[in-house]
Design a protein around this motif. Structure first.
Motif, PDB file in Angstrom:
ATOM      1  N   ALA A 125      28.558  22.706  58.240  1.00 40.19           N
ATOM      2  CA  ALA A 125      28.906  22.436  56.840  1.00 40.19           C
ATOM      3  C   ALA A 125      30.429  22.329  56.731  1.00 40.19           C
ATOM      4  O   ALA A 125      31.117  22.102  57.722  1.00 40.19           O
ATOM      5  CB  ALA A 125      28.353  23.545  55.956  1.00 40.19           C
ATOM      6  N   TYR A 183      33.066  19.827  58.614  1.00 40.16           N
ATOM      7  CA  TYR A 183      32.312  19.250  59.717  1.00 40.16           C
ATOM      8  C   TYR A 183      31.206  18.323  59.228  1.00 40.16           C
ATOM      9  O   TYR A 183      30.826  17.372  59.921  1.00 40.16           O
ATOM     10  CB  TYR A 183      31.729  20.357  60.596  1.00 40.16           C
ATOM     11  CG  TYR A 183      32.785  21.256  61.186  1.00 40.16           C
ATOM     12  CD1 TYR A 183      33.717  20.751  62.088  1.00 40.16           C
ATOM     13  CD2 TYR A 183      32.874  22.600  60.843  1.00 40.16           C
ATOM     14  CE1 TYR A 183      34.695  21.563  62.640  1.00 40.16           C
ATOM     15  CE2 TYR A 183      33.862  23.421  61.393  1.00 40.16           C
ATOM     16  CZ  TYR A 183      34.755  22.893  62.284  1.00 40.16           C
ATOM     17  OH  TYR A 183      35.737  23.689  62.811  1.00 40.16           O
ATOM     18  N   ASN A 184      30.674  18.578  58.045  1.00 42.25           N
ATOM     19  CA  ASN A 184      29.617  17.726  57.522  1.00 42.25           C
ATOM     20  C   ASN A 184      30.087  16.281  57.334  1.00 42.25           C
ATOM     21  O   ASN A 184      29.432  15.358  57.817  1.00 42.25           O
ATOM     22  CB  ASN A 184      29.066  18.312  56.221  1.00 42.25           C
ATOM     23  CG  ASN A 184      27.846  17.564  55.724  1.00 42.25           C
ATOM     24  OD1 ASN A 184      26.940  17.256  56.483  1.00 42.25           O
ATOM     25  ND2 ASN A 184      27.830  17.275  54.434  1.00 42.25           N
ATOM     26  N   GLN A 221      32.500  19.301  49.163  1.00 41.49           N
ATOM     27  CA  GLN A 221      31.906  20.434  49.871  1.00 41.49           C
ATOM     28  C   GLN A 221      32.281  21.738  49.164  1.00 41.49           C
ATOM     29  O   GLN A 221      33.373  21.872  48.606  1.00 41.49           O
ATOM     30  CB  GLN A 221      32.422  20.483  51.308  1.00 41.49           C
ATOM     31  CG  GLN A 221      32.033  19.295  52.150  1.00 41.49           C
ATOM     32  CD  GLN A 221      30.548  19.288  52.502  1.00 41.49           C
ATOM     33  OE1 GLN A 221      30.024  20.250  53.040  1.00 41.49           O
ATOM     34  NE2 GLN A 221      29.882  18.200  52.189  1.00 41.49           N
ATOM     35  N   GLN A 240      23.933  17.395  53.316  1.00 44.20           N
ATOM     36  CA  GLN A 240      24.177  18.307  54.419  1.00 44.20           C
ATOM     37  C   GLN A 240      23.264  18.005  55.607  1.00 44.20           C
ATOM     38  O   GLN A 240      22.052  17.984  55.488  1.00 44.20           O
ATOM     39  CB  GLN A 240      23.976  19.758  53.976  1.00 44.20           C
ATOM     40  CG  GLN A 240      24.167  20.784  55.075  1.00 44.20           C
ATOM     41  CD  GLN A 240      25.569  20.735  55.668  1.00 44.20           C
ATOM     42  OE1 GLN A 240      26.554  20.852  54.946  1.00 44.20           O
ATOM     43  NE2 GLN A 240      25.668  20.561  56.975  1.00 44.20           N
ATOM     44  N   LEU A 241      23.890  17.764  56.743  1.00 38.73           N
ATOM     45  CA  LEU A 241      23.148  17.513  57.969  1.00 38.73           C
ATOM     46  C   LEU A 241      22.661  18.825  58.574  1.00 38.73           C
ATOM     47  O   LEU A 241      23.271  19.875  58.384  1.00 38.73           O
ATOM     48  CB  LEU A 241      24.030  16.785  58.985  1.00 38.73           C
ATOM     49  CG  LEU A 241      24.470  15.363  58.619  1.00 38.73           C
ATOM     50  CD1 LEU A 241      25.533  14.878  59.602  1.00 38.73           C
ATOM     51  CD2 LEU A 241      23.277  14.410  58.606  1.00 38.73           C
ATOM     52  N   THR A 242      21.578  18.757  59.310  1.00 34.25           N
ATOM     53  CA  THR A 242      21.114  19.882  60.118  1.00 34.25           C
ATOM     54  C   THR A 242      21.145  19.439  61.579  1.00 34.25           C
ATOM     55  O   THR A 242      21.188  18.244  61.886  1.00 34.25           O
ATOM     56  CB  THR A 242      19.687  20.291  59.730  1.00 34.25           C
ATOM     57  OG1 THR A 242      18.805  19.174  59.929  1.00 34.25           O
ATOM     58  CG2 THR A 242      19.621  20.724  58.264  1.00 34.25           C
TER      59      THR A 242
END
Length: 217
Positions: A63, A66-67, A202, A37-39
Protein backbone atom coordinates in the motif's frame (compact mmCIF):
# COMPACT_ATOMS: atom_id res chain seq x y z
CA UNK A 1 -53.19 34.31 -8.80
CA UNK A 2 -54.10 30.72 -8.03
CA UNK A 3 -52.44 29.62 -11.28
CA UNK A 4 -49.23 31.54 -10.41
CA UNK A 5 -49.20 30.05 -6.93
CA UNK A 6 -49.62 26.56 -8.36
CA UNK A 7 -46.75 27.10 -10.81
CA UNK A 8 -44.52 28.41 -8.01
CA UNK A 9 -45.35 25.43 -5.82
CA UNK A 10 -44.56 23.04 -8.68
CA UNK A 11 -41.19 24.70 -9.31
CA UNK A 12 -40.24 24.66 -5.63
CA UNK A 13 -41.26 21.01 -5.32
CA UNK A 14 -39.23 20.07 -8.37
CA UNK A 15 -36.18 21.95 -7.14
CA UNK A 16 -36.52 20.39 -3.72
CA UNK A 17 -36.63 16.94 -5.27
CA UNK A 18 -33.60 17.71 -7.43
CA UNK A 19 -31.59 18.97 -4.47
CA UNK A 20 -32.61 16.03 -2.29
CA UNK A 21 -31.73 13.61 -5.05
CA UNK A 22 -28.35 15.25 -5.53
CA UNK A 23 -27.56 15.13 -1.82
CA UNK A 24 -28.71 11.55 -1.52
CA UNK A 25 -26.64 10.57 -4.50
CA UNK A 26 -23.54 12.28 -3.15
CA UNK A 27 -23.81 10.37 0.09
CA UNK A 28 -24.76 7.02 -1.36
CA UNK A 29 -22.13 6.95 -4.10
CA UNK A 30 -18.65 6.23 -2.79
CA UNK A 31 -15.74 7.52 -4.85
CA UNK A 32 -13.79 4.92 -6.75
CA UNK A 33 -10.10 4.80 -5.80
CA UNK A 34 -7.79 6.23 -8.41
CA UNK A 35 -5.50 3.23 -8.05
CA UNK A 36 -7.40 0.29 -6.53
CA UNK A 37 -5.30 -1.42 -3.90
CA UNK A 38 -3.36 -4.31 -5.36
CA UNK A 39 -2.83 -7.59 -3.53
CA UNK A 40 0.10 -9.92 -3.99
CA UNK A 41 -1.99 -12.48 -5.86
CA UNK A 42 -3.04 -9.82 -8.39
CA UNK A 43 0.50 -8.93 -9.38
CA UNK A 44 1.75 -9.74 -12.85
CA UNK A 45 4.99 -11.57 -13.49
CA UNK A 46 6.68 -8.19 -14.01
CA UNK A 47 5.30 -6.81 -10.75
CA UNK A 48 5.73 -9.81 -8.46
CA UNK A 49 9.52 -9.62 -7.85
CA UNK A 50 9.16 -6.00 -6.76
CA UNK A 51 6.16 -6.81 -4.58
CA UNK A 52 8.11 -9.55 -2.81
CA UNK A 53 10.97 -7.16 -2.05
CA UNK A 54 8.57 -4.53 -0.75
CA UNK A 55 6.77 -6.97 1.55
CA UNK A 56 10.05 -7.69 3.34
CA UNK A 57 10.59 -4.08 4.46
CA UNK A 58 7.34 -2.11 4.25
CA UNK A 59 5.17 -1.35 7.28
CA UNK A 60 2.17 -0.86 4.97
CA UNK A 61 2.80 -3.82 2.64
CA UNK A 62 2.30 -2.86 -1.00
CA UNK A 63 0.00 0.00 0.00
CA UNK A 64 1.12 3.62 0.44
CA UNK A 65 3.41 4.84 -2.35
CA UNK A 66 4.07 1.27 -3.44
CA UNK A 67 0.52 0.85 -4.71
CA UNK A 68 0.85 3.48 -7.47
CA UNK A 69 4.47 2.76 -8.39
CA UNK A 70 3.60 -0.91 -8.85
CA UNK A 71 1.74 0.24 -11.98
CA UNK A 72 5.11 1.10 -13.50
CA UNK A 73 7.26 -1.84 -12.36
CA UNK A 74 10.53 -0.79 -14.04
CA UNK A 75 10.30 2.69 -12.52
CA UNK A 76 9.04 1.10 -9.30
CA UNK A 77 12.11 -1.13 -9.04
CA UNK A 78 14.45 1.79 -9.56
CA UNK A 79 12.58 3.89 -7.01
CA UNK A 80 12.63 1.00 -4.55
CA UNK A 81 16.41 0.77 -4.93
CA UNK A 82 16.64 4.52 -4.30
CA UNK A 83 14.35 4.22 -1.25
CA UNK A 84 16.56 1.42 0.04
CA UNK A 85 19.69 3.55 -0.18
CA UNK A 86 18.06 6.63 1.32
CA UNK A 87 16.63 4.65 4.22
CA UNK A 88 19.28 2.06 5.11
CA UNK A 89 22.54 2.97 3.41
CA UNK A 90 22.55 6.76 3.59
CA UNK A 91 25.39 8.52 5.38
CA UNK A 92 22.94 10.73 7.28
CA UNK A 93 22.32 9.44 10.84
CA UNK A 94 18.99 7.62 11.06
CA UNK A 95 17.44 10.02 13.58
CA UNK A 96 18.21 13.03 11.39
CA UNK A 97 17.19 11.23 8.21
CA UNK A 98 13.80 10.34 9.69
CA UNK A 99 13.44 13.90 10.99
CA UNK A 100 13.96 15.23 7.45
CA UNK A 101 11.31 12.82 6.14
CA UNK A 102 8.87 13.90 8.85
CA UNK A 103 9.39 17.57 7.99
CA UNK A 104 8.39 16.83 4.39
CA UNK A 105 5.45 14.74 5.60
CA UNK A 106 4.25 17.65 7.73
CA UNK A 107 4.65 20.20 4.96
CA UNK A 108 2.52 18.06 2.66
CA UNK A 109 0.17 16.91 5.44
CA UNK A 110 0.91 13.44 4.09
CA UNK A 111 -1.08 11.00 6.17
CA UNK A 112 0.92 7.97 5.04
CA UNK A 113 4.37 9.57 5.36
CA UNK A 114 3.62 10.71 8.90
CA UNK A 115 1.90 7.44 9.88
CA UNK A 116 4.85 5.40 8.63
CA UNK A 117 7.76 7.57 9.73
CA UNK A 118 6.76 9.13 13.07
CA UNK A 119 7.25 5.78 14.88
CA UNK A 120 10.54 5.24 13.03
CA UNK A 121 11.76 8.71 14.03
CA UNK A 122 10.85 8.04 17.67
CA UNK A 123 12.57 4.65 17.56
CA UNK A 124 15.69 6.32 16.14
CA UNK A 125 15.82 8.72 19.10
CA UNK A 126 13.94 11.83 17.98
CA UNK A 127 12.20 13.17 21.08
CA UNK A 128 8.43 13.01 21.43
CA UNK A 129 8.38 16.77 22.12
CA UNK A 130 10.06 17.54 18.79
CA UNK A 131 7.65 15.21 16.98
CA UNK A 132 4.65 16.79 18.73
CA UNK A 133 5.78 20.36 17.95
CA UNK A 134 6.37 19.48 14.31
CA UNK A 135 2.98 17.80 14.04
CA UNK A 136 1.42 20.97 15.48
CA UNK A 137 3.14 22.92 12.67
CA UNK A 138 5.56 24.66 15.03
CA UNK A 139 9.32 25.03 14.85
CA UNK A 140 10.31 22.48 17.50
CA UNK A 141 11.90 23.84 20.64
CA UNK A 142 14.75 22.12 22.44
CA UNK A 143 16.42 20.82 19.29
CA UNK A 144 20.08 19.80 19.42
CA UNK A 145 22.48 21.57 17.06
CA UNK A 146 22.29 18.88 14.38
CA UNK A 147 18.49 18.65 14.63
CA UNK A 148 18.12 22.42 14.29
CA UNK A 149 20.41 22.35 11.27
CA UNK A 150 18.32 19.66 9.57
CA UNK A 151 15.09 21.53 10.30
CA UNK A 152 16.45 24.79 8.88
CA UNK A 153 18.14 23.13 5.89
CA UNK A 154 15.00 21.22 4.86
CA UNK A 155 12.67 24.15 5.49
CA UNK A 156 14.78 26.68 3.61
CA UNK A 157 15.29 24.40 0.63
CA UNK A 158 11.62 23.49 0.28
CA UNK A 159 10.08 26.90 1.01
CA UNK A 160 12.62 29.29 -0.55
CA UNK A 161 14.13 26.92 -3.13
CA UNK A 162 17.63 27.67 -1.82
CA UNK A 163 19.86 27.23 1.22
CA UNK A 164 21.38 30.37 2.69
CA UNK A 165 25.14 30.76 3.07
CA UNK A 166 24.69 30.81 6.84
CA UNK A 167 22.74 27.55 6.90
CA UNK A 168 25.14 25.91 4.45
CA UNK A 169 28.08 26.90 6.64
CA UNK A 170 26.34 25.24 9.59
CA UNK A 171 25.83 22.14 7.45
CA UNK A 172 29.52 22.05 6.50
CA UNK A 173 30.42 22.25 10.18
CA UNK A 174 28.34 19.18 11.05
CA UNK A 175 28.24 17.13 7.82
CA UNK A 176 30.70 16.10 5.15
CA UNK A 177 29.95 16.60 1.45
CA UNK A 178 28.39 13.17 0.99
CA UNK A 179 26.07 13.70 3.93
CA UNK A 180 24.92 17.04 2.52
CA UNK A 181 24.21 15.39 -0.85
CA UNK A 182 22.40 12.47 0.82
CA UNK A 183 20.32 14.83 2.96
CA UNK A 184 19.34 16.86 -0.10
CA UNK A 185 18.41 13.67 -1.96
CA UNK A 186 16.18 12.36 0.83
CA UNK A 187 14.36 15.71 0.88
CA UNK A 188 13.62 15.57 -2.84
CA UNK A 189 12.76 11.88 -2.71
CA UNK A 190 10.10 12.28 -0.05
CA UNK A 191 8.58 15.29 -1.80
CA UNK A 192 8.15 12.92 -4.76
CA UNK A 193 6.69 10.25 -2.46
CA UNK A 194 4.25 12.83 -1.04
CA UNK A 195 3.24 13.72 -4.60
CA UNK A 196 2.61 10.07 -5.49
CA UNK A 197 0.54 9.64 -2.33
CA UNK A 198 -1.43 12.80 -3.06
CA UNK A 199 -2.16 11.99 -6.71
CA UNK A 200 -3.24 8.45 -5.83
CA UNK A 201 -5.16 9.63 -2.73
CA UNK A 202 -3.51 6.99 -0.57
CA UNK A 203 -4.29 7.05 3.12
CA UNK A 204 -3.51 5.06 6.26
CA UNK A 205 -4.43 1.37 6.52
CA UNK A 206 -8.09 0.54 7.25
CA UNK A 207 -8.99 1.00 10.90
CA UNK A 208 -6.04 3.29 11.62
CA UNK A 209 -6.45 6.91 12.67
CA UNK A 210 -5.17 9.50 10.14
CA UNK A 211 -2.57 11.74 11.83
CA UNK A 212 -3.96 14.99 10.39
CA UNK A 213 -7.60 15.92 10.92
CA UNK A 214 -9.73 18.06 8.57
CA UNK A 215 -9.47 21.76 9.42
CA UNK A 216 -6.02 21.52 11.02
CA UNK A 217 -3.34 23.78 9.61
Amino acid sequence: MKRLALIALTVVTALGGLIAGTLTGSHSMSKEPRFPQLTMDQLTDKQKPLGEQIMKVSSVGIAGPYNPIMRSPVLGQRLFDLFHYLRWETTVPTKLNEFAILIIGRQWRSQVEWYAHAPLAAKAGLSSDIIADLKANKRPSGMAEDEALVYDFVTELTTTQKVSDETYARAKKLFNDQQIVDLTAVIGNYVMVAMLLSVSEQTVPPGKEPPFKPGEE
